[in-house]
Write a protein that holds these residues in place. Structure first.
Motif, mmCIF file in Angstrom:
data_model
loop_
_atom_site.group_PDB
_atom_site.id
_atom_site.type_symbol
_atom_site.label_atom_id
_atom_site.label_comp_id
_atom_site.label_asym_id
_atom_site.label_seq_id
_atom_site.Cartn_x
_atom_site.Cartn_y
_atom_site.Cartn_z
ATOM 1 N N VAL A 52 0.844 -1.201 0.000
ATOM 2 C CA VAL A 52 0.000 0.000 0.000
ATOM 3 C C VAL A 52 0.873 1.241 0.000
ATOM 4 C CG1 VAL A 52 -1.544 1.375 1.470
ATOM 5 C CG2 VAL A 52 -2.042 -1.033 1.039
ATOM 6 N N LYS A 53 0.526 2.181 -0.885
ATOM 7 C CA LYS A 53 1.203 3.486 -0.881
ATOM 8 C C LYS A 53 0.169 4.530 -0.516
ATOM 9 C CE LYS A 53 4.586 4.982 -3.941
ATOM 10 N NZ LYS A 53 5.136 5.101 -5.323
ATOM 11 N N PHE A 54 0.388 5.201 0.615
ATOM 12 C CA PHE A 54 -0.591 6.213 1.020
ATOM 13 C C PHE A 54 -0.364 7.523 0.280
ATOM 14 C CE2 PHE A 54 -0.763 3.702 5.105
ATOM 15 C CZ PHE A 54 -2.068 3.285 4.920
ATOM 16 N N VAL A 55 -1.458 8.229 0.048
ATOM 17 C CA VAL A 55 -1.386 9.582 -0.527
ATOM 18 C C VAL A 55 -2.137 10.502 0.427
ATOM 19 C CG1 VAL A 55 -2.318 11.003 -2.398
ATOM 20 C CG2 VAL A 55 -1.108 8.910 -2.935
ATOM 21 N N ASP A 56 -1.549 11.665 0.698
ATOM 22 C CA ASP A 56 -2.179 12.626 1.609
ATOM 23 C C ASP A 56 -3.416 13.242 0.949
ATOM 24 O OD1 ASP A 56 -2.485 14.004 3.952
ATOM 25 O OD2 ASP A 56 -0.798 15.384 3.645
ATOM 26 N N ILE A 57 -4.236 13.888 1.780
ATOM 27 C CA ILE A 57 -5.443 14.543 1.250
ATOM 28 C C ILE A 57 -5.129 16.005 0.909
ATOM 29 C CG2 ILE A 57 -7.035 13.043 2.476
ATOM 30 C CD1 ILE A 57 -7.431 15.482 4.471
ATOM 31 N N GLN A 58 -6.074 16.643 0.221
ATOM 32 C CA GLN A 58 -5.949 18.084 -0.041
ATOM 33 C C GLN A 58 -6.071 18.826 1.284
ATOM 34 O OE1 GLN A 58 -8.992 19.064 -3.057
ATOM 35 N NE2 GLN A 58 -8.726 16.979 -3.800
ATOM 36 N N LYS A 59 -5.425 19.975 1.395
ATOM 37 C CA LYS A 59 -5.515 20.758 2.623
ATOM 38 C C LYS A 59 -6.977 21.134 2.868
ATOM 39 C CE LYS A 59 -3.617 23.690 5.782
ATOM 40 N NZ LYS A 59 -3.946 22.962 6.992
ATOM 41 N N ASP A 60 -7.513 20.759 3.997
ATOM 42 C CA ASP A 60 -8.919 21.003 4.358
ATOM 43 C C ASP A 60 -9.921 20.312 3.435
ATOM 44 O OD1 ASP A 60 -8.262 22.571 6.604
ATOM 45 O OD2 ASP A 60 -7.914 24.299 5.292
ATOM 46 N N GLY A 61 -9.452 19.341 2.692
ATOM 47 C CA GLY A 61 -10.363 18.563 1.845
ATOM 48 C C GLY A 61 -10.732 19.287 0.554
ATOM 49 N N ASP A 62 -11.715 18.709 -0.141
ATOM 50 C CA ASP A 62 -12.146 19.298 -1.410
ATOM 51 C C ASP A 62 -12.727 20.705 -1.153
ATOM 52 O OD1 ASP A 62 -13.125 18.841 -4.325
ATOM 53 O OD2 ASP A 62 -14.896 19.532 -3.237
ATOM 54 N N PRO A 63 -12.414 21.687 -2.013
ATOM 55 C CA PRO A 63 -12.884 23.050 -1.741
ATOM 56 C C PRO A 63 -14.406 23.185 -1.694
ATOM 57 C CG PRO A 63 -11.401 23.006 -3.674
ATOM 58 C CD PRO A 63 -11.545 21.593 -3.193
ATOM 59 N N ASP A 64 -15.159 22.382 -2.472
ATOM 60 C CA ASP A 64 -16.630 22.508 -2.471
ATOM 61 C C ASP A 64 -17.277 21.696 -1.355
ATOM 62 O OD1 ASP A 64 -16.421 24.022 -4.732
ATOM 63 O OD2 ASP A 64 -17.086 22.436 -6.110
ATOM 64 N N THR A 65 -16.854 20.440 -1.216
ATOM 65 C CA THR A 65 -17.581 19.538 -0.300
ATOM 66 C C THR A 65 -16.883 19.394 1.054
ATOM 67 O OG1 THR A 65 -16.350 17.585 -1.024
ATOM 68 C CG2 THR A 65 -18.355 18.135 -2.265
ATOM 69 N N HIS A 66 -15.617 19.821 1.120
ATOM 70 C CA HIS A 66 -14.768 19.654 2.316
ATOM 71 C C HIS A 66 -14.495 18.184 2.641
ATOM 72 C CE1 HIS A 66 -16.686 23.727 3.538
ATOM 73 N NE2 HIS A 66 -15.857 23.849 2.526
ATOM 74 N N MET A 67 -14.822 17.285 1.714
ATOM 75 C CA MET A 67 -14.542 15.864 1.942
ATOM 76 C C MET A 67 -13.028 15.640 1.880
ATOM 77 S SD MET A 67 -14.004 12.663 0.542
ATOM 78 C CE MET A 67 -14.717 12.028 -0.961
ATOM 79 N N PRO A 68 -12.469 14.840 2.795
ATOM 80 C CA PRO A 68 -11.010 14.627 2.799
ATOM 81 C C PRO A 68 -10.562 13.808 1.592
ATOM 82 C CG PRO A 68 -12.073 13.259 4.462
ATOM 83 C CD PRO A 68 -13.141 14.147 3.906
ATOM 84 N N GLU A 69 -10.538 14.474 0.465
ATOM 85 C CA GLU A 69 -10.265 13.806 -0.812
ATOM 86 C C GLU A 69 -8.770 13.871 -1.107
ATOM 87 O OE1 GLU A 69 -13.438 14.810 -3.361
ATOM 88 O OE2 GLU A 69 -12.421 14.141 -5.159
ATOM 89 N N MET A 70 -8.258 12.880 -1.829
ATOM 90 C CA MET A 70 -6.813 12.831 -2.116
ATOM 91 C C MET A 70 -6.329 14.106 -2.800
ATOM 92 S SD MET A 70 -5.825 9.011 -3.435
ATOM 93 C CE MET A 70 -7.347 8.570 -4.241
ATOM 94 N N ASP A 71 -5.065 14.437 -2.544
ATOM 95 C CA ASP A 71 -4.384 15.509 -3.278
ATOM 96 C C ASP A 71 -4.018 14.907 -4.638
ATOM 97 O OD1 ASP A 71 -2.226 16.886 -4.464
ATOM 98 O OD2 ASP A 71 -1.744 17.832 -2.544
ATOM 99 N N TYR A 72 -4.639 15.430 -5.685
ATOM 100 C CA TYR A 72 -4.502 14.749 -6.981
ATOM 101 C C TYR A 72 -3.131 14.930 -7.627
ATOM 102 C CZ TYR A 72 -9.267 13.322 -6.357
ATOM 103 O OH TYR A 72 -10.395 12.732 -5.853
ATOM 104 N N ASP A 73 -2.409 15.994 -7.262
ATOM 105 C CA ASP A 73 -1.031 16.110 -7.759
ATOM 106 C C ASP A 73 -0.184 15.010 -7.121
ATOM 107 O OD1 ASP A 73 -1.607 18.276 -9.308
ATOM 108 O OD2 ASP A 73 -1.212 19.723 -7.694
#
Ligand SMILES: Cc1ncc(COP(=O)(O)O)c(C=O)c1O
Length: 436
Positions: free
Chosen positions: A113-134
């Motif tokens: 397993v390779k973990f990827v961090d989330i976007q800072k404060d999550g997705d800008p619209d939903t605030h869901m802790p979504e992966m940082d896509y870069d």
């Protein structure tokens, strides 16, 4: 206000489920059988069209074989990865911010397993802790076989973005060679046909959620290459324990072949289930592989069939509760998940809030004080890298840590009365003003 007792997430079981279970028990068929098969067909209809008015019992032409019911979402994710041929030497990318099952299924298959961090404060619209896509794009290597996207809380990830990334990285992907076994032959054909890193959705929370994908509204379970739902007791839709796998059509591969492989992988590798063996003279079977036992029983499916009848109403009630929570949190300056946007409707599973300006101790104090007032809350989730099994070091995933440190999950379920919801809001208001 008079003290109330508010549980976190009790199951909503009506007399309908109870009598269907009773009928299943009296029917003489309690393991995987007609009710499980019917639930698969009805879920397929629900996920593909979003319409529950299709009576698939009466109209077999609408049946689809792209749902398999199992005993948990964890089993469903593991079988998704096994059918994809994920194994030792492969890498599977998983967000650092999720439940252990999103990652452990890949480990059970022998992958890394390779973990990827989330976007800072999550997705800008939903605030869901979504992966940082870069970071997701940068994490893909020649060894990557799958990305596990997590539709956390019922909110659907940005699959346009995820598919754009896997398409961009197509040149790195090397499909496995078949090892000649029944599973190996199918997995190699699947990897060749997909021709890129597979998108494997952990939509444990998200039955009934939808999002515009490639310009068209699609339901969770019909967006990613493979998906897994959970029907665990705390989920919106429950069969006590339980889950299902779903998948998209794959070029050149008959759905039946994939469906049959799930049957083998979930029933000891035995090529006839108990139902098939009841046919006259049909006792003989073969064992194709030394595989698992993780099938759904008809008792579980009986609960699911009647839950599915009620599900649209259950989702509506969740929306009403969320509206009330949104008003309260907005008035208190508390950030919260946004479950509905123009392009996405969540399944309204979890209500995550983040209280500004507090540390972990104050967050925990709020949880304690709410509990003293009778309100059960929770934390979804402590990031996986903080856990013993995953190395207890979150330093490379600081957006995940920041997201978690001031997070509380409010109770959200369909046994809450309007008065209960009011009580939760008032208790939150009072406790936050005391602590902050
Ligand atoms: C995000 C996520 N994935 C997977 C699972 C596993 O579900 P199950 O208990 O049905 O295996 C859970 C369970 O809570 C979950 O929260």
């Amino acid at each position: 206000m008079e003290k109330r007792t508010i549980s976190f997430s009790p199951p909503d079981i009506s007399e309908l489920e109870i009598s269907e279970v009773t009928e299943a028990l009296r029917s003489g068929w309690i393991t995987t059988g007609p009710r499980t098969k019917l639930l698969e067909r009805r879920l397929a209809a629900y996920i593909q069209t979003g319409k529950t008015d299709i009576d698939t019992e009466q109209n077999p032409a609408l049946w689809e074989n792209r749902v398999v019911c199992l005993n948990s979402a964890t089993a469903a994710e593991e079988l998704n990865l096994r059918i994809l041929g994920v194994g030792p030497g492969d890498e599977v990318i998983v967000p650092a911010y999720t439940y252990t099952a999103s990652a452990s299924a890949a480990i059970h298959c022998g992958a890394t397993v390779k973990f990827v961090d989330i976007q800072k404060d999550g997705d800008p619209d939903t605030h869901m802790p979504e992966m940082d896509y870069d970071k997701l794009e940068a994490a893909i290597t020649e060894k990557t076989k799958a990305i596990v996207s997590v539709d956390l809380g019922g909110i659907v990830c940005d699959y346009d973005k995820i598919f754009e990334i896997v398409e961009k990285k197509r040149c790195l992907f090397k499909p496995i060679e078949s090892d000649g076994s029944t599973l190996g032959v199918l997995s190699a054909r699947i990897q060749k046909a997909i021709g890129r890193v597979a998108v494997v959705s952990d939509c444990a929370h998200s039955l009934g959620a939808s999002r515009v994908f490639k310009g068209e509204r699609k339901y969770c379970g019909s967006i990613a290459d493979f998906s897994s739902f959970s029907f665990h007791a705390v989920k919106n839709f429950t069969t006590a324990e339980g889950g299902s796998s779903t998948w998209l059509p794959i070029d050149g591969i008959d759905n039946k072949e994939i469906y049959n492989m799930y049957q083998l992988l979930s029933l000891h590798g035995q090529n006839k289930d108990a139902l098939a063996k009841t046919k006259i003279g049909a006792w003989e079977y073969d064992i194709i592989g030394p595989w698992y036992k993780c099938n759904m029983t008809d008792i579980m499916a009986a609960i699911g069939l009647r839950q599915l009848d009620r599900y649209p109403e259950l989702l509506k009630r969740r929306v009403e509760i969320i509206k009330k929570y949104d008003e309260t949190c907005d008035s208190l300056g508390i950030s919260h998940l946004v479950h509905h946007t123009g392009y996405m409707d969540s399944s309204n599973h979890l209500y995550l809030i983040r209280i500004p300006g507090i540390d972990v101790d104050k967050r925990n104090l709020i949880i304690e004080k709410m509990a003293e007032q009778g309100v059960a809350t929770n934390v979804h989730y402590k990031p996986l890298p903080m856990m013993t099994a995953y190395g207890k070091d979150c330093s490379a995933y600081m957006n995940s840590y920041d997201y978690y440190h001031n997070l509380i999950t409010l109770p959200l379920h369909t046994l809450l009365s309007d008065e209960d919801v009011e009580y939760v809001c008032e208790t939150l208001r009072k406790v936050v003003s005391e602590v902050c």
